[in-house]
Design a protein around this motif. Sequence first.
Motif, PDB file in Angstrom:
ATOM      1  N   VAL A  83       0.847  -1.197   0.000  1.00 15.10           N
ATOM      2  CA  VAL A  83       0.000   0.000   0.000  1.00 15.10           C
ATOM      3  C   VAL A  83       0.883   1.248   0.000  1.00 15.10           C
ATOM      4  CG1 VAL A  83      -1.649   1.339   1.384  1.00 15.10           C
ATOM      5  CG2 VAL A  83      -1.972  -1.129   1.119  1.00 15.10           C
ATOM      6  N   ARG A  89      -3.224   2.754  -4.443  1.00 10.32           N
ATOM      7  CA  ARG A  89      -3.695   1.927  -3.326  1.00 10.32           C
ATOM      8  C   ARG A  89      -3.643   2.688  -2.002  1.00 10.32           C
ATOM      9  NH1 ARG A  89      -0.856  -3.757  -4.175  1.00 10.32           N
ATOM     10  NH2 ARG A  89       0.634  -2.519  -5.352  1.00 10.32           N
ATOM     11  N   VAL A 124      -6.561  -4.570   0.060  1.00 12.45           N
ATOM     12  CA  VAL A 124      -5.863  -3.593  -0.786  1.00 12.45           C
ATOM     13  C   VAL A 124      -4.366  -3.922  -0.838  1.00 12.45           C
ATOM     14  CG1 VAL A 124      -5.386  -1.146  -1.173  1.00 12.45           C
ATOM     15  CG2 VAL A 124      -7.612  -1.838  -0.292  1.00 12.45           C
ATOM     16  N   THR A 127      -4.019  -6.659  -3.435  1.00  7.81           N
ATOM     17  CA  THR A 127      -4.530  -6.392  -4.787  1.00  7.81           C
ATOM     18  C   THR A 127      -3.411  -5.867  -5.672  1.00  7.81           C
ATOM     19  OG1 THR A 127      -6.631  -5.808  -3.804  1.00  7.81           O
ATOM     20  CG2 THR A 127      -6.273  -5.071  -6.042  1.00  7.81           C
ATOM     21  N   ALA A 135     -11.239   1.241  -8.264  1.00  7.55           N
ATOM     22  CA  ALA A 135     -11.049   1.770  -6.908  1.00  7.55           C
ATOM     23  C   ALA A 135     -12.351   2.385  -6.399  1.00  7.55           C
ATOM     24  CB  ALA A 135      -9.922   2.805  -6.895  1.00  7.55           C
TER      25      ALA A 135
END
Length: 258
Positions: A83, A89, A124, A127, A135
Amino acid sequence: MASLYRATGIVLSRKDHREADRWYSVLTREFGKVDMLARGGHKMLAKLTPHLEMPAIVDFYVVNGRQFDTIAGTDRLRAFPSVYADASRLLLVQNALHLTDIGTRPNETDPILYELLVQWLETVEQTQAITNERAGFLLGSYALKLLTIIGYRPELSLCLSCKLAIEPGAYRWHALKGGVVCRSCVDHDQEQWFAARALSDEALKLIRFGMSESFASQLRPHLVGAHLSEYHEAVESLMVSHFPVIPANSIRAACSII
Ligand SMILES: [Zn+2]
């Protein structure tokens, strides 16, 4: 007298206080949302903030004083390096933290909400890079699940008025009353339902999917622009009607990387 407690939580927002102090709004597993003060003196803030500025799961050691809860120490339990490394993200996580902050009231313990946010961070983190469009769809799902947990689960199958199952194409959407109303009830009492809006079957399916399926599943549906716009309008109308603080941005604007 001051006492010390420990809590595990996730920072939702921060704001500077006076010259050197900073307030943190923290969603804790044990006590719900708690405002905690980090004092700037004695290089305290410089020592604490590396754990508090990026989304993370953190153990807090807190002095519960007469006026404030003051952070005495922190341990970072879990970081989310993927992230942190990806602007899209990171923005998506920050948007969910913001919605959680404005959608909740302080000091209401809610382990289900805490778990939802942990699941969000994990999803997240795992991903791959995602489009703005995806998103926005994911964040809509987060908002729907958050609304459900704070007590505003929208009714998506039965008419709000007569409680009969709605038929495809024969209903309208009323955010303030919280869901769908059948056409015959609208026709029967137009004054009561004048604010009800049209909603397509496809958009209603997206709302049902966003509310009931896991975050990971939200990566699957094919997103058609017109249905997605309706989906966002419906989710945003629910937030505006039921959140304690109204979001300043639309979900799509919040997810746009310029
Ligand atoms: Zn009805």
